[in-house]
Design a protein around this motif. Structure first.
Motif, short mmCIF file in Angstrom:
data_model
loop_
_atom_site.label_atom_id
_atom_site.label_comp_id
_atom_site.label_asym_id
_atom_site.label_seq_id
_atom_site.Cartn_x
_atom_site.Cartn_y
_atom_site.Cartn_z
N ARG A 1 54.93 22.91 103.12
CA ARG A 1 55.46 21.89 102.21
C ARG A 1 54.37 21.40 101.27
O ARG A 1 53.18 21.42 101.61
CB ARG A 1 56.03 20.71 103.01
CG ARG A 1 54.99 19.94 103.81
CD ARG A 1 55.66 18.98 104.79
NE ARG A 1 54.68 18.26 105.60
CZ ARG A 1 54.92 17.79 106.83
NH1 ARG A 1 56.10 17.96 107.38
NH2 ARG A 1 53.97 17.13 107.49
N VAL B 1 59.64 21.52 100.31
CA VAL B 1 59.41 22.62 101.24
C VAL B 1 59.45 23.89 100.41
O VAL B 1 60.46 24.20 99.76
CB VAL B 1 60.48 22.65 102.34
CG1 VAL B 1 60.36 23.93 103.17
CG2 VAL B 1 60.36 21.43 103.24
N GLN C 1 61.42 17.58 108.65
CA GLN C 1 61.04 17.35 107.25
C GLN C 1 61.73 16.11 106.69
O GLN C 1 61.11 15.34 105.94
CB GLN C 1 61.38 18.58 106.41
CG GLN C 1 60.70 19.86 106.85
CD GLN C 1 59.22 19.69 107.08
OE1 GLN C 1 58.50 19.15 106.24
NE2 GLN C 1 58.74 20.14 108.23
N TRP D 1 64.07 21.05 99.10
CA TRP D 1 63.89 22.25 99.93
C TRP D 1 64.20 23.42 99.01
O TRP D 1 65.35 23.65 98.64
CB TRP D 1 64.83 22.26 101.13
CG TRP D 1 64.48 23.28 102.17
CD1 TRP D 1 64.46 24.63 102.01
CD2 TRP D 1 64.10 23.03 103.54
NE1 TRP D 1 64.09 25.26 103.17
CE2 TRP D 1 63.86 24.29 104.14
CE3 TRP D 1 63.95 21.87 104.31
CZ2 TRP D 1 63.49 24.42 105.47
CZ3 TRP D 1 63.57 22.00 105.64
CH2 TRP D 1 63.34 23.26 106.20
#
Length: 258
Positions: free
Chosen positions: A35, A46, A63, A76
Motif C-alpha cells: 500500500r 493498495v 486495510q 484499492w
C-alpha cells in the motif's frame, strides 16, 4: 511483444516492488499487500495484493481498519487479473465504491508508430514553473469539465521536489492552453507512465493527443526506458491501439471513504 511476460513484469516492477510516487508518500508492505500512504491530502492506495478466497476478506478488513484509523480515504487499485477472481465483489461488500474502469495499455517503445505532428497554430510548451502548471490545469479543466483542485498540489510538488522523474507539457493554441499531459518516469524499472492528455472540445480530432503521446515517448526513449504504460479511458483506447499499444488488463479504482 510477449504480453503475458510484459504483464508479469509490470506487476512486479510497478506494483509489487513499487516506490512512492509523490513527495512525502511512503510504501508499506504488510503480508501479501503493498500500500501507498500519501502525504496529507495525497493519494493513498493498495497497489498490489496476492490473495485467495481464504485470505482476501481479512486483508480487506485490515486495510479498511488501518486507513480508517488514519482518517484517510483510500483506493484499492484492482486489476482484472488479480486474485481471487471475485475480489471486486468482496470490495463492494466491504463498503468500497467502484469508479469507472480503464484499460491497462502498454507498448514497447521500439514498436510504436509516429504519432504525427501538431496542427497549424499549436505549439508545445514545457511545464517548468508554477505558472506553467496553471496553464496545464486550465487545459485539464476545459477537457474534463471538472475542477483540478485536487491535482494542483501533487503537480506542484512533483515540479519542485522530483523534476527529474516527471515530464509535463501543455499544447498552446496561440495563448490558449488546449491540452495538457505528463509522464512519470520510474527509475529502476523499464516503464514510464503517461497521464492526462485530455483535449478541450474545440480542438479534438486534430491529432493533438497523438502528438503529445509521441512527444512523451521520445523523452522516455531518451531516458533509456523500454515500455510506456497508460490507464486508458474509452476515448483514448482506439487512438492508442492505432499507435501500437496493447490492452493487457482492466483496472478499476475501488474507493473507501471512512
Amino acid at each position: 511483444m510477449d504480453t503475458s511476460r510484459v504483464l508479469a513484469l509490470f506487476d512486479r516492477q510497478m506494483r509489487r516492488d513499487s516506490v512512492a510516487d509523490a513527495p512525502g508518500a511512503r510504501i508499506e508492505r504488510v503480508g501479501k499487500v503493498v500500500r501507498q500512504v500519501g502525504a496529507e491530502g495525497g493519494w493513498s492506495a493498495v497497489v498490489w495484493s496476492d490473495l485467495d478466497q481464504v485470505t482476501a476478506r481479512s486483508a480487506i478488513a485490515e486495510q479498511v481498519r488501518y486507513f480508517t484509523e488514519l482518517g484517510r480515504e483510500f483506493e484499492w487499485k484492482h486489476y482484472s487479473h488479480d486474485r481471487p477472481e471475485n475480489l471486486g465483489e468482496l470490495l463492494l461488500a466491504a463498503g468500497f465504491e467502484a469508479e469507472p474502469d480503464e484499460a491497462l495499455m502498454i507498448a514497447r517503445i521500439a514498436d510504436l508508430s509516429d504519432g504525427g505532428g501538431l496542427p497549424e497554430g499549436v505549439r508545445l510548451h514545457p511545464v517548468t514553473t508554477p505558472a506553467d502548471v496553471e496553464l496545464m490545469l486550465s487545459a485539464h479543466e476545459g477537457a474534463f469539465e471538472a475542477t483540478a483542485d485536487r491535482l494542483r498540489p501533487s503537480l506542484l510538488a512533483m515540479l519542485a521536489e522530483s523534476p527529474g522523474t516527471v515530464s509535463m507539457v501543455v499544447a498552446m493554441a496561440d495563448d490558449v492552453p488546449v491540452c495538457g499531459a505528463r509522464m512519470e518516469l520510474h527509475p529502476g524499472t523499464e516503464f514510464a507512465s503517461l497521464w492526462g492528455g485530455g483535449t478541450v472540445p474545440a480542438w479534438r480530432g486534430r491529432g493533438i493527443y497523438r502528438a503529445l503521446v509521441a512527444h512523451r515517448v521520445k523523452v522516455a526513449a531518451e531516458g533509456g526506458y523500454r515500455y510506456v504504460q497508460v490507464d486508458a479511458s474509452a476515448d483514448s483506447r482506439p487512438i492508442l491501439r492505432r499507435l501500437g499499444f496493447s490492452a493487457l488488463s482492466t483496472t478499476t479504482p475501488y474507493v473507501y471513504k471512512p
